[in-house]
Design a protein around this motif. Structure first.
Motif, PDB file in Angstrom:
ATOM      1  N   MET A 107      -7.489   5.026   9.151  1.00  0.00           N
ATOM      2  CA  MET A 107      -7.467   3.686   8.826  1.00  0.00           C
ATOM      3  C   MET A 107      -8.588   3.054   8.633  1.00  0.00           C
ATOM      4  O   MET A 107      -8.760   1.903   7.235  1.00  0.00           O
ATOM      5  CB  MET A 107      -6.422   3.194   9.197  1.00  0.00           C
ATOM      6  CG  MET A 107      -5.283   1.907   8.467  1.00  0.00           C
ATOM      7  SD  MET A 107      -3.924   3.019   8.130  1.00  0.00           S
ATOM      8  CE  MET A 107      -3.180   1.331   7.770  1.00  0.00           C
ATOM      9  N   LYS A 108      -9.331   2.576   9.338  1.00  0.00           N
ATOM     10  CA  LYS A 108     -10.430   2.005   9.302  1.00  0.00           C
ATOM     11  C   LYS A 108     -11.890   2.221   7.858  1.00  0.00           C
ATOM     12  O   LYS A 108     -12.156   1.914   7.525  1.00  0.00           O
ATOM     13  CB  LYS A 108     -11.279   1.568  10.875  1.00  0.00           C
ATOM     14  CG  LYS A 108     -10.196   1.034  11.604  1.00  0.00           C
ATOM     15  CD  LYS A 108     -11.029   1.046  13.026  1.00  0.00           C
ATOM     16  CE  LYS A 108     -11.216   2.258  13.444  1.00  0.00           C
ATOM     17  NZ  LYS A 108     -11.446   1.956  14.889  1.00  0.00           N
ATOM     18  N   ARG A 109     -11.520   3.759   7.966  1.00  0.00           N
ATOM     19  CA  ARG A 109     -12.236   4.564   7.381  1.00  0.00           C
ATOM     20  C   ARG A 109     -11.702   3.863   5.872  1.00  0.00           C
ATOM     21  O   ARG A 109     -12.663   3.469   5.002  1.00  0.00           O
ATOM     22  CB  ARG A 109     -12.501   6.104   7.666  1.00  0.00           C
ATOM     23  CG  ARG A 109     -13.406   6.429   6.684  1.00  0.00           C
ATOM     24  CD  ARG A 109     -13.344   8.087   6.826  1.00  0.00           C
ATOM     25  NE  ARG A 109     -12.061   8.924   7.254  1.00  0.00           N
ATOM     26  CZ  ARG A 109     -11.925   9.928   7.997  1.00  0.00           C
ATOM     27  NH1 ARG A 109     -12.414   9.755   9.012  1.00  0.00           N
ATOM     28  NH2 ARG A 109     -10.608   9.847   7.608  1.00  0.00           N
ATOM     29  N   GLU A 110     -10.366   4.039   5.438  1.00  0.00           N
ATOM     30  CA  GLU A 110     -10.142   3.639   4.365  1.00  0.00           C
ATOM     31  C   GLU A 110     -10.271   2.665   3.777  1.00  0.00           C
ATOM     32  O   GLU A 110     -10.331   1.855   2.841  1.00  0.00           O
ATOM     33  CB  GLU A 110      -9.159   4.610   3.948  1.00  0.00           C
ATOM     34  CG  GLU A 110      -8.288   6.127   4.757  1.00  0.00           C
ATOM     35  CD  GLU A 110      -8.189   6.373   5.768  1.00  0.00           C
ATOM     36  OE1 GLU A 110      -8.546   5.835   6.557  1.00  0.00           O
ATOM     37  OE2 GLU A 110      -8.497   7.544   5.639  1.00  0.00           O
ATOM     38  N   LEU A 111      -9.869   1.514   4.571  1.00  0.00           N
ATOM     39  CA  LEU A 111      -9.975   0.520   4.684  1.00  0.00           C
ATOM     40  C   LEU A 111     -11.491  -0.049   4.089  1.00  0.00           C
ATOM     41  O   LEU A 111     -11.347  -0.452   3.406  1.00  0.00           O
ATOM     42  CB  LEU A 111      -9.608  -0.602   5.782  1.00  0.00           C
ATOM     43  CG  LEU A 111      -9.799  -1.980   5.598  1.00  0.00           C
ATOM     44  CD1 LEU A 111      -8.604  -2.754   3.844  1.00  0.00           C
ATOM     45  CD2 LEU A 111      -9.258  -2.943   6.669  1.00  0.00           C
ATOM     46  N   ALA A 112     -12.091   0.257   4.819  1.00  0.00           N
ATOM     47  CA  ALA A 112     -14.042   0.093   4.687  1.00  0.00           C
ATOM     48  C   ALA A 112     -13.913   0.997   2.955  1.00  0.00           C
ATOM     49  O   ALA A 112     -15.060   0.143   2.138  1.00  0.00           O
ATOM     50  CB  ALA A 112     -14.928   0.598   5.279  1.00  0.00           C
ATOM     51  N   ALA A 113     -13.913   1.660   2.799  1.00  0.00           N
ATOM     52  CA  ALA A 113     -13.969   2.600   1.158  1.00  0.00           C
ATOM     53  C   ALA A 113     -13.112   1.738   0.341  1.00  0.00           C
ATOM     54  O   ALA A 113     -13.747   1.730  -0.791  1.00  0.00           O
ATOM     55  CB  ALA A 113     -13.366   4.073   2.015  1.00  0.00           C
ATOM     56  N   PHE A 114     -12.361   1.245   0.234  1.00  0.00           N
ATOM     57  CA  PHE A 114     -11.464   0.390  -0.474  1.00  0.00           C
ATOM     58  C   PHE A 114     -12.458  -1.604  -0.256  1.00  0.00           C
ATOM     59  O   PHE A 114     -12.403  -1.196  -2.249  1.00  0.00           O
ATOM     60  CB  PHE A 114     -10.149   0.285   0.169  1.00  0.00           C
ATOM     61  CG  PHE A 114      -9.147  -1.701  -0.844  1.00  0.00           C
ATOM     62  CD1 PHE A 114      -8.832  -1.209  -1.872  1.00  0.00           C
ATOM     63  CD2 PHE A 114      -9.445  -2.229  -0.111  1.00  0.00           C
ATOM     64  CE1 PHE A 114      -7.935  -1.966  -2.532  1.00  0.00           C
ATOM     65  CE2 PHE A 114      -8.870  -3.513  -0.818  1.00  0.00           C
ATOM     66  CZ  PHE A 114      -8.042  -3.390  -2.459  1.00  0.00           C
ATOM     67  N   PHE A 115     -12.888  -1.504   0.087  1.00  0.00           N
ATOM     68  CA  PHE A 115     -13.225  -2.617   0.226  1.00  0.00           C
ATOM     69  C   PHE A 115     -15.395  -2.653  -0.375  1.00  0.00           C
ATOM     70  O   PHE A 115     -15.451  -2.884  -1.447  1.00  0.00           O
ATOM     71  CB  PHE A 115     -14.099  -3.550   1.372  1.00  0.00           C
ATOM     72  CG  PHE A 115     -12.750  -4.266   2.428  1.00  0.00           C
ATOM     73  CD1 PHE A 115     -11.832  -4.120   1.771  1.00  0.00           C
ATOM     74  CD2 PHE A 115     -13.351  -4.846   3.789  1.00  0.00           C
ATOM     75  CE1 PHE A 115     -10.901  -5.281   2.474  1.00  0.00           C
ATOM     76  CE2 PHE A 115     -12.453  -4.990   4.140  1.00  0.00           C
ATOM     77  CZ  PHE A 115     -11.076  -5.818   3.852  1.00  0.00           C
ATOM     78  N   GLN A 116     -15.414  -1.115  -0.257  1.00  0.00           N
ATOM     79  CA  GLN A 116     -16.753  -0.733  -1.406  1.00  0.00           C
ATOM     80  C   GLN A 116     -16.738  -0.529  -2.529  1.00  0.00           C
ATOM     81  O   GLN A 116     -17.346  -0.958  -3.237  1.00  0.00           O
ATOM     82  CB  GLN A 116     -17.050   0.393  -0.490  1.00  0.00           C
ATOM     83  CG  GLN A 116     -18.144   0.028   1.281  1.00  0.00           C
ATOM     84  CD  GLN A 116     -18.247   1.775   1.500  1.00  0.00           C
ATOM     85  OE1 GLN A 116     -18.084   2.896   0.920  1.00  0.00           O
ATOM     86  NE2 GLN A 116     -19.411   1.362   2.575  1.00  0.00           N
ATOM     87  N   GLU A 117     -15.565  -0.342  -2.452  1.00  0.00           N
ATOM     88  CA  GLU A 117     -14.737   0.341  -4.197  1.00  0.00           C
ATOM     89  C   GLU A 117     -14.196  -1.562  -4.576  1.00  0.00           C
ATOM     90  O   GLU A 117     -15.625  -1.352  -6.402  1.00  0.00           O
ATOM     91  CB  GLU A 117     -13.704   1.238  -4.145  1.00  0.00           C
ATOM     92  CG  GLU A 117     -13.317   1.734  -5.432  1.00  0.00           C
ATOM     93  CD  GLU A 117     -14.886   2.511  -6.542  1.00  0.00           C
ATOM     94  OE1 GLU A 117     -14.890   2.145  -7.345  1.00  0.00           O
ATOM     95  OE2 GLU A 117     -15.027   3.374  -5.203  1.00  0.00           O
ATOM     96  N   VAL A 118     -13.797  -2.418  -3.860  1.00  0.00           N
ATOM     97  CA  VAL A 118     -13.441  -3.076  -4.922  1.00  0.00           C
ATOM     98  C   VAL A 118     -15.063  -4.276  -5.137  1.00  0.00           C
ATOM     99  O   VAL A 118     -14.677  -4.736  -6.021  1.00  0.00           O
ATOM    100  CB  VAL A 118     -12.024  -3.906  -4.010  1.00  0.00           C
ATOM    101  CG1 VAL A 118     -12.591  -5.601  -4.235  1.00  0.00           C
ATOM    102  CG2 VAL A 118     -11.048  -3.884  -3.603  1.00  0.00           C
ATOM    103  N   SER A 119     -15.679  -4.197  -3.995  1.00  0.00           N
ATOM    104  CA  SER A 119     -16.972  -5.158  -4.692  1.00  0.00           C
ATOM    105  C   SER A 119     -17.993  -4.124  -4.785  1.00  0.00           C
ATOM    106  O   SER A 119     -18.941  -4.978  -5.556  1.00  0.00           O
ATOM    107  CB  SER A 119     -17.545  -4.915  -3.026  1.00  0.00           C
ATOM    108  OG  SER A 119     -17.757  -3.954  -1.766  1.00  0.00           O
ATOM    109  N   ARG A 120     -17.701  -3.276  -5.257  1.00  0.00           N
ATOM    110  CA  ARG A 120     -18.325  -2.502  -6.633  1.00  0.00           C
ATOM    111  C   ARG A 120     -18.470  -3.720  -7.858  1.00  0.00           C
ATOM    112  O   ARG A 120     -19.030  -3.681  -9.151  1.00  0.00           O
ATOM    113  CB  ARG A 120     -18.759  -0.981  -7.182  1.00  0.00           C
ATOM    114  CG  ARG A 120     -18.383  -0.374  -5.778  1.00  0.00           C
ATOM    115  CD  ARG A 120     -19.269   0.666  -6.544  1.00  0.00           C
ATOM    116  NE  ARG A 120     -18.482   1.503  -4.836  1.00  0.00           N
ATOM    117  CZ  ARG A 120     -19.067   2.817  -5.336  1.00  0.00           C
ATOM    118  NH1 ARG A 120     -19.411   3.774  -6.060  1.00  0.00           N
ATOM    119  NH2 ARG A 120     -18.953   3.649  -3.976  1.00  0.00           N
ATOM    120  N   LEU A 121     -17.124  -4.188  -8.144  1.00  0.00           N
ATOM    121  CA  LEU A 121     -16.638  -4.426  -9.216  1.00  0.00           C
ATOM    122  C   LEU A 121     -17.145  -6.107  -8.953  1.00  0.00           C
ATOM    123  O   LEU A 121     -17.649  -6.973  -9.864  1.00  0.00           O
ATOM    124  CB  LEU A 121     -14.655  -4.754  -9.810  1.00  0.00           C
ATOM    125  CG  LEU A 121     -13.964  -3.188  -9.491  1.00  0.00           C
ATOM    126  CD1 LEU A 121     -12.842  -2.966  -9.605  1.00  0.00           C
ATOM    127  CD2 LEU A 121     -14.948  -2.616 -11.186  1.00  0.00           C
TER     128      LEU A 121
END
Length: 86
Positions: free
Chosen positions: A1-15
């Motif tokens: 779950m932590k890995r998925e949340l970090a990936a989500f944060f990385q994707e959102v922060s690209r925008l």
């Protein structure tokens, strides 16, 4: 779950930059502290700011696990404490 949340944060922060605000971390459970440690070590280079508030005396008196995480993140240069005046 932590890995998925970090990936989500990385994707959102690209925008656009992402700010996560957590209040009263001196009451946080071990899972939350573990997540903060994980994000702190995995989000270098990401436009991500975690703004965390806590009462230093509560952390120290209760030997809260966030103390060790904070020191480790400060050692890596990804965490800075800003004391607030009364």
């Amino acid at each position: 779950m932590k890995r998925e949340l970090a990936a989500f944060f990385q994707e959102v922060s690209r925008l656009q930059p992402l700010v996560l605000f957590l209040d009263d971390v001196h009451w946080a459970d071990a899972s939350t502290v573990d997540l903060l440690a994980y994000l702190g070590t995995r989000c270098a280079g990401v436009r991500f700011l975690a703004l965390i508030t806590y009462r230093p005396t509560e952390l120290l008196l209760n030997k809260h696990p966030f103390v060790a995480v904070q020191l480790e993140l400060q050692r890596h240069g990804v965490c800075r404490e800003v004391p607030l005046g009364c």
